[in-house]
Design a protein around this motif. Structure first.
Motif, PDB file in Angstrom:
ATOM      1  N   HIS A   1       0.816  -1.217   0.000  1.00 59.25           N
ATOM      2  CA  HIS A   1       0.000   0.000   0.000  1.00 59.25           C
ATOM      3  C   HIS A   1       0.848   1.265   0.000  1.00 59.25           C
ATOM      4  O   HIS A   1       0.421   2.298  -0.525  1.00 59.25           O
ATOM      5  CB  HIS A   1      -0.959  -0.011   1.185  1.00 59.25           C
ATOM      6  N   LEU A   2       2.038   1.194   0.568  1.00 58.45           N
ATOM      7  CA  LEU A   2       2.917   2.362   0.518  1.00 58.45           C
ATOM      8  C   LEU A   2       3.363   2.625  -0.922  1.00 58.45           C
ATOM      9  O   LEU A   2       3.441   3.781  -1.350  1.00 58.45           O
ATOM     10  CB  LEU A   2       4.132   2.157   1.418  1.00 58.45           C
ATOM     11  N   ALA A   3       3.648   1.566  -1.674  1.00 59.73           N
ATOM     12  CA  ALA A   3       4.015   1.741  -3.079  1.00 59.73           C
ATOM     13  C   ALA A   3       2.871   2.388  -3.859  1.00 59.73           C
ATOM     14  O   ALA A   3       3.083   3.279  -4.693  1.00 59.73           O
ATOM     15  CB  ALA A   3       4.386   0.392  -3.697  1.00 59.73           C
ATOM     16  N   ILE A   4       1.627   1.960  -3.578  1.00 61.40           N
ATOM     17  CA  ILE A   4       0.468   2.560  -4.254  1.00 61.40           C
ATOM     18  C   ILE A   4       0.323   4.026  -3.864  1.00 61.40           C
ATOM     19  O   ILE A   4       0.095   4.900  -4.712  1.00 61.40           O
ATOM     20  CB  ILE A   4      -0.809   1.774  -3.903  1.00 61.40           C
ATOM     21  N   ALA A   5       0.437   4.302  -2.557  1.00 59.89           N
ATOM     22  CA  ALA A   5       0.301   5.683  -2.082  1.00 59.89           C
ATOM     23  C   ALA A   5       1.352   6.588  -2.712  1.00 59.89           C
ATOM     24  O   ALA A   5       1.059   7.716  -3.130  1.00 59.89           O
ATOM     25  CB  ALA A   5       0.391   5.722  -0.559  1.00 59.89           C
ATOM     26  N   LEU A   6       2.587   6.094  -2.808  1.00 60.56           N
ATOM     27  CA  LEU A   6       3.662   6.916  -3.359  1.00 60.56           C
ATOM     28  C   LEU A   6       3.517   7.081  -4.874  1.00 60.56           C
ATOM     29  O   LEU A   6       3.979   8.082  -5.425  1.00 60.56           O
ATOM     30  CB  LEU A   6       5.020   6.306  -3.011  1.00 60.56           C
ATOM     31  N   TRP A   7       2.888   6.116  -5.529  1.00 55.72           N
ATOM     32  CA  TRP A   7       2.628   6.313  -6.963  1.00 55.72           C
ATOM     33  C   TRP A   7       1.657   7.482  -7.162  1.00 55.72           C
ATOM     34  O   TRP A   7       1.784   8.253  -8.106  1.00 55.72           O
ATOM     35  CB  TRP A   7       2.074   5.049  -7.599  1.00 55.72           C
ATOM     36  N   PHE A   8       0.693   7.630  -6.259  1.00 61.48           N
ATOM     37  CA  PHE A   8      -0.203   8.786  -6.349  1.00 61.48           C
ATOM     38  C   PHE A   8       0.535  10.082  -6.035  1.00 61.48           C
ATOM     39  O   PHE A   8       0.139  11.149  -6.514  1.00 61.48           O
ATOM     40  CB  PHE A   8      -1.408   8.601  -5.425  1.00 61.48           C
ATOM     41  N   VAL A   9       1.592  10.005  -5.233  1.00 61.19           N
ATOM     42  CA  VAL A   9       2.440  11.190  -5.033  1.00 61.19           C
ATOM     43  C   VAL A   9       3.120  11.555  -6.349  1.00 61.19           C
ATOM     44  O   VAL A   9       3.230  12.738  -6.703  1.00 61.19           O
ATOM     45  CB  VAL A   9       3.478  10.934  -3.929  1.00 61.19           C
ATOM     46  N   VAL A  10       3.587  10.545  -7.082  1.00 58.20           N
ATOM     47  CA  VAL A  10       4.100  10.795  -8.432  1.00 58.20           C
ATOM     48  C   VAL A  10       3.027  11.468  -9.283  1.00 58.20           C
ATOM     49  O   VAL A  10       3.310  12.358 -10.089  1.00 58.20           O
ATOM     50  CB  VAL A  10       4.573   9.473  -9.085  1.00 58.20           C
ATOM     51  N   GLY A  11       1.775  11.061  -9.083  1.00 57.83           N
ATOM     52  CA  GLY A  11       0.665  11.685  -9.808  1.00 57.83           C
ATOM     53  C   GLY A  11       0.544  13.170  -9.521  1.00 57.83           C
ATOM     54  O   GLY A  11       0.205  13.955 -10.409  1.00 57.83           O
ATOM     55  N   ILE A  12       0.807  13.573  -8.274  1.00 53.68           N
ATOM     56  CA  ILE A  12       0.778  15.000  -7.945  1.00 53.68           C
ATOM     57  C   ILE A  12       1.839  15.744  -8.747  1.00 53.68           C
ATOM     58  O   ILE A  12       1.592  16.836  -9.277  1.00 53.68           O
ATOM     59  CB  ILE A  12       0.988  15.206  -6.429  1.00 53.68           C
ATOM     60  N   ALA A  13       3.026  15.154  -8.858  1.00 54.53           N
ATOM     61  CA  ALA A  13       4.070  15.773  -9.678  1.00 54.53           C
ATOM     62  C   ALA A  13       3.642  15.846 -11.139  1.00 54.53           C
ATOM     63  O   ALA A  13       3.897  16.837 -11.827  1.00 54.53           O
ATOM     64  CB  ALA A  13       5.375  14.986  -9.541  1.00 54.53           C
ATOM     65  N   TYR A  14       2.956  14.810 -11.606  1.00 58.10           N
ATOM     66  CA  TYR A  14       2.534  14.770 -13.013  1.00 58.10           C
ATOM     67  C   TYR A  14       1.528  15.863 -13.327  1.00 58.10           C
ATOM     68  O   TYR A  14       1.577  16.482 -14.398  1.00 58.10           O
ATOM     69  CB  TYR A  14       1.942  13.397 -13.336  1.00 58.10           C
ATOM     70  N   VAL A  15       0.590  16.112 -12.419  1.00 57.03           N
ATOM     71  CA  VAL A  15      -0.474  17.093 -12.682  1.00 57.03           C
ATOM     72  C   VAL A  15      -0.140  18.454 -12.087  1.00 57.03           C
ATOM     73  O   VAL A  15      -1.019  19.316 -11.990  1.00 57.03           O
ATOM     74  CB  VAL A  15      -1.834  16.596 -12.140  1.00 57.03           C
ATOM     75  N   SER A  16       1.101  18.659 -11.668  1.00 55.69           N
ATOM     76  CA  SER A  16       1.452  19.894 -10.964  1.00 55.69           C
ATOM     77  C   SER A  16       1.294  21.142 -11.824  1.00 55.69           C
ATOM     78  O   SER A  16       1.247  22.254 -11.288  1.00 55.69           O
ATOM     79  CB  SER A  16       2.886  19.816 -10.434  1.00 55.69           C
ATOM     80  N   ASP A  17       1.195  20.992 -13.149  1.00 58.45           N
ATOM     81  CA  ASP A  17       0.976  22.154 -14.001  1.00 58.45           C
ATOM     82  C   ASP A  17      -0.473  22.604 -14.000  1.00 58.45           C
ATOM     83  O   ASP A  17      -0.788  23.712 -14.423  1.00 58.45           O
ATOM     84  CB  ASP A  17       1.435  21.865 -15.436  1.00 58.45           C
TER      85      ASP A  17
END
Length: 457
Positions: A195-211
């Motif tokens: 679940h930590l890997a899943i949660a951190l992938w969504f953190v990557v998502g924040i970086a992806y949509v940061s624009d």
């Protein structure tokens, strides 16, 4: 034409152009040509008395399917695919794009090297995989994903506030992975790692949509990014397997066995660096996989539908119960996640203007079948918890199945409405993008709350 109506029409043109530009077979000049043709048709229809909105819809309908247009351009300019495979930028674009492409390449190399070095750093400091496999199980995402998030944040020119949020969330992840006293045989250890890997992938998502953090469209772009990144990673892994085979074969011919180098350096460093390379490939060469991924969803959707329907028929005929032990729970949860992934990715690749068809009906059958299986699994889990008490695995499975049940139930209702032409496709897309934070939130709850809640067992 009034100013408000003109603004509304321009917004429609902007949305249409954004959709066209997702077709990488089309150059910028191609999109300009199509837009000029569309504007001419709209002006002509407005001139004969149609309202601007009506004229736009009629003109788009006359142009035909954008998929057909893309295929036609690809047939006429097939050499572009090879250019996209071997070049890091659009060779037909202006010269000023080349430095940016080069900077992206150098940034990717730096981040990939950072990921490769970081994944080896614990061993360099004396914590080897053989001595402490549990450490790597919970920390592998923390060692790799910050570099991918950093690359995406750099590419999006993320604000300092967004960067601070990213750093903070990865720090919280580090606490979840290392602060709790979890034994090697602990159920919470496995749950935390997954679940930590899943949660951190969504953190990557924040970086992806940061624009554009608030745009639902960008969240759906992240869904597409996830699927395409997975495909690229698998392709890189397959290529890496071939490389390892040749490495062993060639060195064996001269009496050298490179077991240590391959096992301790090539595989872990290559696997870590490949995550950043896969993200860069999605960003730089989207069109190569954009033409493959929708085909995969159209191939596997009917196959998974047939498998789920066959399972339900077999269950009804045999009147057997579903096994909800740990391995079976993982299997069923994985099956439901795959179904949801097929639905999400097909939504992200679907033409919003296309009318409902056979594939949409197959998707409805797939979602309904998954929904029935989810209900049956939930009933079994609830019964076992009532009879024997709860465990971290069962509690996590219960929560995940409830979350999936809510998503699949409303998805089935919306897809049914779309098939019956009573619900717009946009409603299905909005529901899925709005639900993504729920998945992220639950992953954080399991990683942060479950270990102390269940006494670290």
């Amino acid at each position: 034409m009034s100013e408000d109506r003109q603004d509304g029409l321009e917004a429609q043109f902007s949305q249409w152009r954004h959709y066209v530009q997702r077709r990488k077979e089309l150059r910028t000049s191609d999109a300009d040509e199509l837009e000029d043709h569309l504007r001419g048709s709209v002006d002509e229809l407005v001139g004969v008395g149609l309202h601007a909105d009506e004229a736009f819809l009629v003109a788009v309908k006359r142009m035909g399917s954008l998929d057909d247009l893309s295929r036609e351009f690809a047939r006429e300019h097939s050499e572009r695919l090879w250019k996209q495979l071997v070049l890091s930028g659009d060779t037909d674009g202006p010269a000023r794009d080349t430095p940016r492409s080069r900077r992206d390449l150098f940034a990717m190399i730096a981040c990939a090297a950072g990921a490769a070095l970081t994944v080896k750093m614990p061993e360099i400091l004396g914590k080897s995989f053989e001595d402490d496999p549990a450490f790597y199980g919970t920390n592998v995402a923390l060692l790799v994903l910050p570099w991918l998030a950093g690359f995406l944040a750099w590419r999006r020119r993320a604000s300092r506030a967004v960067v601070a949020v990213l750093v903070g969330l990865f720090a919280v992840g580090a606490v979840a992975a290392n602060a709790y006293p979890l034994a090697d045989e602990s159920q919470s250890l496995v749950l935390t790692g997954i679940h930590l890997a899943i949660a951190l992938w969504f953190v990557v998502g924040i970086a992806y949509v940061s624009d554009d953090l608030r745009a639902p469209r960008r969240r759906m772009d992240f869904v597409r990014f996830t699927g395409e990144c997975f495909i690229y990673y698998v392709l890189i892994a397959l290529g890496g397997g071939v490389l390892v085979a040749f490495l062993f074969g060639t060195f064996a011919a001269i009496g050298i066995t490179p077991d240590t180098f391959v096992g301790q350096w090539l595989v872990p460093c290559g696997a870590a660096a490949a995550s950043v390379v896969a993200g860069w490939l999605v960003e730089a060469k989207q069109s190569v996989v954009e033409n493959i991924a929708p085909v995969l969803t159209r191939l596997f959707t009917p196959l998974f539908t047939a498998v789920l329907l066959a399972f339900l028929v077999a269950l009804a005929v045999t009147s057997g119960a579903i096994d909800v032990e740990r391995e079976a729970l993982i299997l069923f949860d994985l099956l439901l996640v795959v179904v949801l992934a097929l639905l999400l990715y097909s939504i992200s690749a679907r033409d919003p203007q296309a009318p409902p068809g056979l594939f949409d009906k197959l998707q409805l059958a797939l979602v309904v079948s998954a929904l029935v299986i989810d209900v049956l699994v939930l009933l079994e889990i609830t019964g076992r918890i009532t009879e024997f008490g709860t465990t971290p695995n069962k509690a996590a499975a219960l929560g995940e199945n409830v979350i999936l049940l809510a998503n699949l139930a409303w998805s089935a209702w919306l897809v049914l409405g779309m098939v019956r032409r009573r619900t717009p496709f946009a409603a299905v897309e909005r529901w899925q993008t709005a639900y993504l934070p729920v998945f992220a939130g639950w992953a954080w709850v399991v990683a942060l709350v479950f270990p102390p809640l269940f006494g670290y067992v």
